[in-house]
Design a protein around this motif. Structure first.
Motif: not given
Length: 215
Positions: A1-7, A18-25, A49-57, A117-122
């Protein structure tokens, strides 16, 4: 199953890494990248998206905590992994109270973000281990070693610890009970409040105001 990410990151270098790390999966797909935090909700509507990855800074006028709340309002079911360069426990609590389901430190971001990402997607919660340990120590210090004698007080503390992402073993240590006791009390809480997942549990804790204390 594909996990769609919004950075969502207003710092291009971090977003690129981050994009490079995530796209490697193999199972992860980058649905979009947002540099303007004020455009996140509209981007979510466009990319679903299934998961949003957000910079909280916080670097500008927009409060990332308000962004988290807006994301959660726009999609109550999306996973939301946040990160920051500072291990500020107040920020961590505020992020979870606003609706985040994961928090990692920027220094360990690349090694942890895929797991988060995998944990929160599940449907689970993810907390950086270092932050989790500090949250547990802080909780123990502020609450003291003596348990509230009222059942409601015990329930509230257990619910709060679970919502903050502590393991059964960590909770057992803090509450001075057996791991089996924590498991049975957790199951009872889930039944009592008709909760099915860890996300349900966190949302219930937020509704009760158990994560609102950020001091």
């Amino acid at each position: 199953m594909t996990i769609r990410i919004l950075l969502a990151d207003d710092y291009p270098i971090i977003a690129l890494g981050l994009r490079k790390v995530l796209e490697a999966e193999d199972e992860i797909e980058i649905a979009g990248v947002v540099s303007d935090l004020g455009q996140i909700v509209s981007s979510m509507n466009e990319t679903a998206p299934d998961v949003v990855v957000l910079d909280c800074e916080r670097r500008g006028a927009i409060d990332p905590i308000a962004v988290i709340a807006a994301i959660r309002s726009a999609d109550p079911n999306a996973g939301l992994v946040t990160f920051s360069s500072a291990g500020d426990l107040r920020l961590v609590r505020r992020a979870f109270a606003a609706g985040a389901t994961g928090f990692v430190l920027e220094g360990s971001l690349h090694s942890e973000v895929v797991a988060a990402v995998r944990t929160v997607f599940a449907g689970g919660m993810y907390v950086n281990p270092e932050l989790g340990a500090r949250l547990g120590s802080d909780e123990h210090t502020s609450a003291g070693a003596v348990l509230d004698p009222e059942p409601e007080g015990r329930e509230s503390r257990l619910l709060r610890l679970l919502a903050l992402g502590h393991t059964n073993e960590e909770i057992a240590t803090q509450l001075h009970v057996a791991v089996g006791t924590v498991k049975s009390q957790r199951a009872r809480l889930m039944r009592k409040f008709a909760l099915s997942t860890r996300v349900d549990l966190v949302r219930h804790a937020i509704r009760l105001g158990l994560l609102a204390d950020a001091d």
